[in-house]
Design an enzyme around this catalytic site. Sequence first.
Site, PDB file in Angstrom:
ATOM      1  N   GLU A   1     -75.179-132.376  96.597  1.00 40.65           N
ATOM      2  CA  GLU A   1     -76.458-131.868  96.087  1.00 40.65           C
ATOM      3  C   GLU A   1     -77.227-131.059  97.125  1.00 40.65           C
ATOM      4  OE1 GLU A   1     -75.326-134.937  95.565  1.00 40.65           O
ATOM      5  OE2 GLU A   1     -75.268-135.191  93.377  1.00 40.65           O
TER       6      GLU A   1
ATOM      7  N   HIS B   1     -80.677-145.032  89.691  1.00 35.73           N
ATOM      8  CA  HIS B   1     -80.412-143.997  88.684  1.00 35.73           C
ATOM      9  C   HIS B   1     -81.575-143.841  87.707  1.00 35.73           C
ATOM     10  CE1 HIS B   1     -76.406-144.360  90.284  1.00 35.73           C
ATOM     11  NE2 HIS B   1     -75.898-143.512  89.408  1.00 35.73           N
TER      12      HIS B   1
END
Lengths: 362, 325
Positions: free
Chosen positions: B61, B130
């Site tokens: 990322e 998450h």
Amino acid sequence: MSAILKNESGTGAQFAREAINQSLEASDKVRFLRDMVRIRNFEERSNKAYSQGRIGGFLHLYIGQESVAVSAASLLGPNDHMITAYRDHGHALAVGMSMNECMAELYGKATGCSKGKGGSMHYFAPDKNFWGGHGIVGGQTPLGLGIAFALKYQGKTGCCLCFLGDGAVNQGAFHESLNLASLWDIPVIYVIENNGYSMGTSQERSSAYPDFLAKRAEGYNMAWDAFNGWDVYELRAGFHRAMQRAHNESRPTIVEVATYRYRGHSVADANSKVYRTKEEIEQHENLFDPITRWKNTLLEEGVITEEDYRQLNREALQEAEASAQFAEQSPWPAEADITADVYHEVDHQTESGLTGKHFFND
Amino acid sequence: MSRQIDYRTAIREALAEEIERDPNVFIIGEEVAQYNGAYKVTQGLWAKYGDKRVIDAPISEAGFIGMGVGASMLGLRPVMELMFWSFAYVAFDQMINNAATVRYMSGGLLHCPIVVRGPANGGTNVGATHSHTPENLFGNMPGLKVVCPATAYDAKGLMKTAIRDNDPVYVMENTKLYGELWDVPEGEYTIPLGVADVKRSGSDLTLVAHGRAVITCLKAAELLEAEHDIKAEVVDLRSIRPLDEETVLESVRKTHRVVVVEENKPFCGVGAQITAMIQEKAFDDLDAPVARVSAIDAPAIYSPRLEEVQLPRPMDVVKKALSIC
Ligand SMILES: Cc1ncc(C[n+]2csc(CCOP(=O)(O)OP(=O)(O)O)c2C)c(N)n1
Ligand SMILES: [Mg+2]
């Protein structure tokens, strides 16, 4: 341990014979000398201003490394770009930014290259293909990748030279960038300016590596190269090889350049003679100073005389002095400028910029 | 022509239309191309637009988002997918130190027209790593824009605007909304950033929300009307930054009572900002203190039974509303 590579791969004379150097006019060679001398004078003058309390924050001097930025900048074509870290004055002047705008930026004045909003570590000149000036160690490495990605996307033959220090090679973002660069055939060249130290930590104390930091490229199936950083011919030959690879094959390279900074990590570094010996610093200054060596090369070649060199120095000194005067006399940014240049749409008063509240000051 | 499509399809349409409109628009993300997207938002786009415009990235990322920031400085318009916004945390430096500040530090010499998008929500029993809702974190950064669409209609219109905007826009979606059907007209439309939307009008109470909390508020408003004869107005912020303060204040001036509802955490959350703004600018219009309902202040719990409790439910909103009505 110093950063001296003692590279046996070639001698100065050999590099001088390479086509990329053979094509140089005497005026080009003098320009490289002038650029290096200008950088040094600019930084000596900024150092003085710093000690007079005229400059805030950090001031990372590039003194000793000037040949690296100047040689790289000398090879840039219209689609070749540069980006670096916070030790950026040399790169900025090498790509053609003026002493005035750079000095005024140090002073935090409105006439600075970033209108006094970036400071020493954050110079930019997109019109000269120079994309900063970045304060977070390693943070510029994905950006350099993106610049090169954009060139490829746009179908341009070019590359991005992304400079970083020997301390930055251990950042995760750099390794992610290496993987992407090789995986996607991106024409980026990572230039490790190995000056032996990240702040007070020698490369031996910060990096696990065999003999060259650039060798980490092998793990990413990427080409690498290493060369000495004090000889303009050698630097130009080395950068040229990597740039050819980028231009012709769209392949990345890691290039490691052995160089040395004479001063502290920043001007505020009180330990600069503690983590290394005085002898080590003197050895570099006396034997490997890039300006002295290039001057001697040009004297030997009969391109300049001692008097020419003195004249270059005088001019650079005057230019640096004038830039300090310019900075001194320049206005501060206005208070209203604090909230300008945050959003493109707001600055341009577009419909988007005029819709909704962007700033929460009242 | 009116038709119904789901939130995910609406976003996909926005992406496809913008890819066709502007050759500088392309998508990069993990599993966005050949796998058709972890949540199928990008389904079919790679097959249609090919390798140049829809690119599978390794799990990297910081690398690929930072690359997008750099590419945007040269005029490209990357749309970066985060499989979850929770993964933005490994790219924080690129998303904040670079995307949010390079324009400023260059004195306006450059700008970053990048979009980062993906789901940012709890409620799916995937545990704390998450389930983050970082709209307040990124909204805190001058230089960034943050939008949180609640409906398919808004998601499409806001996404198209985000891609055309010349500043970094972070679009936070919601996996629990991806399958929800809404009326979405055929053809081209955009929704400006910084314009809230009154999703239901009422006279007794204002519920201010964003993202899925808007849906929660709409349900709560029905309950309040049916069971307590309280007519609640639901204001959907849609955009966190820029923020439409005026629509909120207008509603407050009409109803004199407010509950701010969010799936964000309470401490320095979006609701805290809205609450401070209301007390500062509409103090005299208030007949009761501004009340808040946020996610219960703890990391997102896994236990399915309890995660439902951790996020605001319609009954929590009703209860809070009754406490000030
Ligand atoms: C992420 C991050 N960590 C730490 C610092 C503080 N810092 C600034 S420069 C530096 C040393 C970097 O050394 P190197 O990469 O070798 O570059 P050089 O200073 O030698 O040019 C450190 C630790 C920083 N700016 N950013
Ligand atoms: Mg170093």
